[in-house]
Design an enzyme around this catalytic site. Structure first.
Site, mmCIF file in Angstrom:
data_model
loop_
_atom_site.group_PDB
_atom_site.id
_atom_site.type_symbol
_atom_site.label_atom_id
_atom_site.label_comp_id
_atom_site.label_asym_id
_atom_site.label_seq_id
_atom_site.Cartn_x
_atom_site.Cartn_y
_atom_site.Cartn_z
ATOM 1 N N ARG A 284 -15.274 17.879 -24.872
ATOM 2 C CA ARG A 284 -14.588 16.633 -24.528
ATOM 3 C C ARG A 284 -15.275 15.977 -23.344
ATOM 4 O O ARG A 284 -15.467 16.608 -22.298
ATOM 5 C CB ARG A 284 -13.112 16.886 -24.202
ATOM 6 C CG ARG A 284 -12.308 17.344 -25.410
ATOM 7 C CD ARG A 284 -10.852 17.539 -25.103
ATOM 8 N NE ARG A 284 -10.148 18.076 -26.260
ATOM 9 C CZ ARG A 284 -8.892 18.503 -26.254
ATOM 10 N NH1 ARG A 284 -8.195 18.449 -25.138
ATOM 11 N NH2 ARG A 284 -8.331 18.979 -27.347
ATOM 12 N N ARG A 299 -10.483 22.021 -16.503
ATOM 13 C CA ARG A 299 -10.836 20.849 -17.331
ATOM 14 C C ARG A 299 -12.352 20.747 -17.405
ATOM 15 O O ARG A 299 -12.997 20.213 -16.514
ATOM 16 C CB ARG A 299 -10.222 19.584 -16.728
ATOM 17 C CG ARG A 299 -10.252 18.386 -17.675
ATOM 18 C CD ARG A 299 -9.538 17.190 -17.074
ATOM 19 N NE ARG A 299 -8.121 17.429 -16.890
ATOM 20 C CZ ARG A 299 -7.202 17.297 -17.851
ATOM 21 N NH1 ARG A 299 -7.562 16.941 -19.062
ATOM 22 N NH2 ARG A 299 -5.927 17.524 -17.591
ATOM 23 N N GLU A 371 -0.268 23.008 -18.441
ATOM 24 C CA GLU A 371 -0.370 23.060 -19.902
ATOM 25 C C GLU A 371 -1.450 24.044 -20.366
ATOM 26 O O GLU A 371 -2.564 24.067 -19.852
ATOM 27 C CB GLU A 371 -0.710 21.671 -20.456
ATOM 28 C CG GLU A 371 -0.737 21.622 -21.975
ATOM 29 C CD GLU A 371 -1.805 20.703 -22.526
ATOM 30 O OE1 GLU A 371 -2.351 21.032 -23.594
ATOM 31 O OE2 GLU A 371 -2.107 19.690 -21.879
ATOM 32 N N SER A 374 -0.575 22.938 -26.812
ATOM 33 C CA SER A 374 0.128 21.745 -27.273
ATOM 34 C C SER A 374 0.247 21.853 -28.787
ATOM 35 O O SER A 374 -0.759 21.961 -29.489
ATOM 36 C CB SER A 374 -0.657 20.489 -26.882
ATOM 37 O OG SER A 374 0.089 19.323 -27.133
ATOM 38 N N ARG A 413 -8.175 28.521 -20.227
ATOM 39 C CA ARG A 413 -6.982 28.413 -19.381
ATOM 40 C C ARG A 413 -6.198 29.722 -19.369
ATOM 41 O O ARG A 413 -5.564 30.068 -18.369
ATOM 42 C CB ARG A 413 -6.115 27.245 -19.843
ATOM 43 C CG ARG A 413 -6.779 25.906 -19.602
ATOM 44 C CD ARG A 413 -5.831 24.737 -19.755
ATOM 45 N NE ARG A 413 -6.528 23.475 -19.503
ATOM 46 C CZ ARG A 413 -5.929 22.301 -19.377
ATOM 47 N NH1 ARG A 413 -4.613 22.215 -19.484
ATOM 48 N NH2 ARG A 413 -6.628 21.206 -19.148
#
Length: 446
Positions: A284, A299, A371, A374, A413
């Protein structure tokens, strides 16, 4: 993509609904203008096609009668029929130009409508709370109690750097910012997490292990909703030059190739639900993101996930959504990581989702939940874009499927959460019991 009937029936009402739920501004006037033009051109095109077909049939009958009339001695009628046929041919030729122009204009308007429709987000489910951002998300429940430390808590970067396990500087020399090199026991722990998750979902939760490409074409990205809206967040590569050039995109999640496995297909009802799990690299660009999350592994541009995708009958997707989310929760519970489940509000959901549960894991260094998974029910939104259908066993007719996707969970994560929650005063990290079989029985790394 929304049901076309929603776009056609009352664009103004749809625009209000999208504005209130998503903060999305739909140009209802443009939609109405294009739809009106489409209807008029479609009628005109059909009329011209019918006229051409009728004239062509009449020409055939006239030409077929000429030889018969001449043989019977009625040369006058034969010549009259010939003259009429030639006149009709001229008329068909003239109307052919008009038909071609009408077809070209109709295709142009349809392309504009498709482009507009592809940019419209999914409509939230009625159970989704309204809200503009994450502040309106609703906590559903918590599991586990955050650990009380009797020594200063280190974050995952400090824990990794001091052992030489986590090397952002080497990664920056190789690739730039927001990449990481993992070494030694930490690299093994990262691999163990991925293997544990995949084994759990395949062996206990019944997902089919699936290996997928990490490079996909634009059609696959459009099918799941990454294109055209999120092109700036994607990495892409082009092979070749000029007309022979071939563009491919690096997947932001294995959701893209997994879901597209049913694109342009009609799935028989006895095969449903389809449940697939994949461990893959994800990429990403995340244009514009900044702040503390760009330090370390929270991230990154490149990361790994174990992704879950389900393909279901429309009536089963809500139950499947709950099941998928529970599968992700089990990962965190087996690892002994405190978490909470959040129901995302309408303004915080992803573009393609109609309802999303987020799982947030406790990070001691941040004294907060962050988070880690999801899980979204996209309804028929992606299926309409991909032409993914199932054969309704009640009607025998093909209808759009429902698609769901979820992180089961983000490997990097999870590594951060394990490092921080299981850290010891001397900088060592206790290995959760669920991971020890994947670590050669090691109880800690140091």
């Amino acid at each position: 993509m929304l049901d076309p009937n929603l776009l056609r029936q009352d664009p103004a009402a749809l625009a209000r609904r999208l504005r209130e739920s998503r903060g999305f501004e739909l140009d209802a006037a443009a939609l109405e203008r294009l739809e009106s033009g489409r209807k008029a051109l479609q009628v005109r095109t059909q009329e011209l096609q019918s006229l051409r077909n009728a004239h062509s049939k009449e020409i055939g009958m006239l030409m077929g009668s000429i030889a018969r009339l001449r043989a019977s001695g009625d040369s006058g009628q034969a010549e009259a029929n010939l003259a009429k046929a030639e006149a009709l041919k001229a008329e068909v030729s003239g109307s052919g130009d008009a038909l071609k122009a009408s077809e070209v204009e109709l295709e142009r308007i349809r392309a504009e409508l498709d482009a507009l429709a592809l940019g419209i987000p999914n409509i939230p489910d009625d159970s989704v709370p309204p809200g503009a951002d994450e502040s309106a998300n609703v906590e559903q429940h918590r599991w586990g109690t955050p650990r009380a430390f009797d020594f200063p808590v280190r974050d995952h970067v400090d824990l990794g750097v001091r052992h030489g396990w986590l090397d952002g500087e080497a990664a920056a020399r190789l690739s730039g910012a927001r990449f990481t090199v993992l070494r030694g026991q930490l690299a093994r722990l990262h691999r163990a997490l991925a293997q544990f998750m995949l084994d759990l979902h395949v062996n206990e939760h019944g997902y089919e292990e699936t290996g997928v490409p990490v490079l996909v074409n634009a059609d696959a990205m459009r099918g799941t909703g990454q294109l055209p809206k999120f092109e700036d967040d994607l990495f892409s590569t082009t092979v070749g030059e000029g007309e022979s050039a071939s563009k491919r995109y690096l997947i932001p999640t294995a959701e893209v190739p997994l879901t597209n496995l049913v694109a342009d297909a009609i799935i028989e009802p006895e095969r449903l639900p389809l449940r697939m799990a994949a461990h893959s690299m994800c990429f990403r660009a995340e244009a514009g993101s900044h702040g503390r999350d760009t330090r370390g592994m929270i991230r990154q541009h490149q990361f790994e996930k174990v992704e879950l995708v389900s393909i279901t009958r429309p009536g089963d997707s809500d139950a499947e959504h709950e099941r998928m989310t529970r599968c992700a929760e089990v990962v965190l519970e087996r690892l002994g990581l405190p978490y909470r489940r959040m129901l995302l509000c309408s303004g915080d959901m992803g573009f393609a989702a109609r309802k999303t549960w987020d799982l947030e894991v406790w990070l001691p260094s941040q004294d907060s939940y962050r988070e880690i998974s999801s899980c979204s029910n996209c309804g028929d939104f992606q299926a309409r874009r991909m032409l993914a259908r199932w054969r309704n066993d009640a009607t025998g007719k093909p209808e759009p499927l429902h698609t769901l996707n979820g992180s089961g969970v983000a490997v990097g994560r999870a590594l951060v959460a394990v490092m921080e929650n299981y850290q010891q005063a001397d900088g060592s990290i206790t290995v959760p019991e669920a991971l020890r079989p994947y670590m050669g029985g090691a109880e800690s790394i140091s």
